[in-house]
Design a protein around this motif. Structure first.
Motif, short mmCIF file in Angstrom:
data_model
loop_
_atom_site.label_atom_id
_atom_site.label_comp_id
_atom_site.label_asym_id
_atom_site.label_seq_id
_atom_site.Cartn_x
_atom_site.Cartn_y
_atom_site.Cartn_z
N GLY A 1 -4.64 -56.87 -9.71
CA GLY A 1 -4.82 -57.32 -8.41
C GLY A 1 -6.30 -57.32 -7.82
O GLY A 1 -6.94 -58.10 -7.11
N TRP B 1 3.48 -54.62 -10.91
CA TRP B 1 3.83 -53.66 -10.05
C TRP B 1 5.50 -53.34 -9.96
O TRP B 1 5.96 -52.46 -10.24
CB TRP B 1 3.44 -54.04 -8.65
CG TRP B 1 3.51 -53.01 -7.55
CD1 TRP B 1 4.63 -52.80 -6.80
CD2 TRP B 1 2.69 -51.91 -7.18
NE1 TRP B 1 4.61 -51.97 -6.07
CE2 TRP B 1 3.41 -51.12 -6.04
CE3 TRP B 1 1.69 -51.41 -7.80
CZ2 TRP B 1 2.87 -50.07 -5.89
CZ3 TRP B 1 0.99 -50.11 -7.27
CH2 TRP B 1 1.69 -49.31 -6.34
N TRP C 1 1.51 -58.66 -9.52
CA TRP C 1 2.85 -58.39 -8.80
C TRP C 1 3.80 -58.11 -9.81
O TRP C 1 4.69 -57.19 -9.65
CB TRP C 1 2.96 -59.76 -8.11
CG TRP C 1 4.47 -59.98 -7.55
CD1 TRP C 1 4.99 -59.04 -6.57
CD2 TRP C 1 5.45 -60.91 -7.90
NE1 TRP C 1 6.53 -59.46 -6.66
CE2 TRP C 1 6.56 -60.50 -7.49
CE3 TRP C 1 5.50 -61.82 -8.87
CZ2 TRP C 1 7.79 -61.19 -7.36
CZ3 TRP C 1 6.74 -62.78 -9.12
CH2 TRP C 1 7.57 -62.60 -8.24
#
Length: 175
Positions: A157, A125, A122
């Motif tokens: 991920g 990203w 996360w």
């Protein structure tokens, strides 16, 4: 130190990797991509060194390309390392635990590892979004950096998903 091991599986191919015939194909594809990137890095380095020391003309952007390729190789290899349970572990204490604790510890550690990888994915990203927002590029070749951050986030991920599946596998096996 040794890799992640789901108790009750053997070294001949137990665990999640053996449960999925696609994992062998995925690992071969990852190995080929990594091999190509490593060969490109090697050729770039040789050309850069020869150019620098023999012709006094280093290859422009060789360092940047090597850095980008090395980052890509690391994150491309992460799902394969997760499938193979090759993450580094220190087990000086866990070898002494009884089976009852192991049945809880193994899936719990895999679940915690999956959660940590998910947070890292996360954040990678978001870093990609930030870099894309200001148009971050490399210094000499002006290559965009955001796609590498996105790639790293996606592959981390994917590794988190694999680790989550390993946690489920370990919990179902009761070990």
């Amino acid at each position: 130190m040794k890799g992640f091991h789901v108790p009750g599986t053997d070294e001949e191919g137990g665990g999640l990797a053996a449960a999925s015939p696609m994992s062998g194909l995925v690992k071969k594809i990852i190995a080929w991509i990594s091999a190509v990137f490593l060969c490109v890095m090697m050729v770039l380095t040789v050309i850069d060194v020869v150019g620098r020391y023999i012709f006094n003309a280093p290859l422009a952007g060789a360092t940047e390309m090597t850095e980008l390729l090395l980052s890509a190789v690391i994150f491309i290899g992460l799902p394969a390392a997760t499938l193979d349970r090759d993450h580094v572990t220190v087990d000086f204490l866990t070898d002494r635990l009884n089976g009852g604790i192991e049945r809880i510890r193994v899936p719990a550690i895999a679940l915690l590892s999956a959660a940590i990888m998910a947070v890292v994915a996360w954040r990678l990203w978001l870093m990609g979004d930030q870099i894309a927002g200001y148009g971050g590029v490399t210094v000499s070749l002006h290559l965009p950096v955001a796609p590498l951050a996105y790639l790293a986030g996606i592959l981390t991920g994917l590794s988190a998903c694999i680790m989550l599946a390993m946690a489920g596998y370990a919990a179902r096996r009761g070990s």
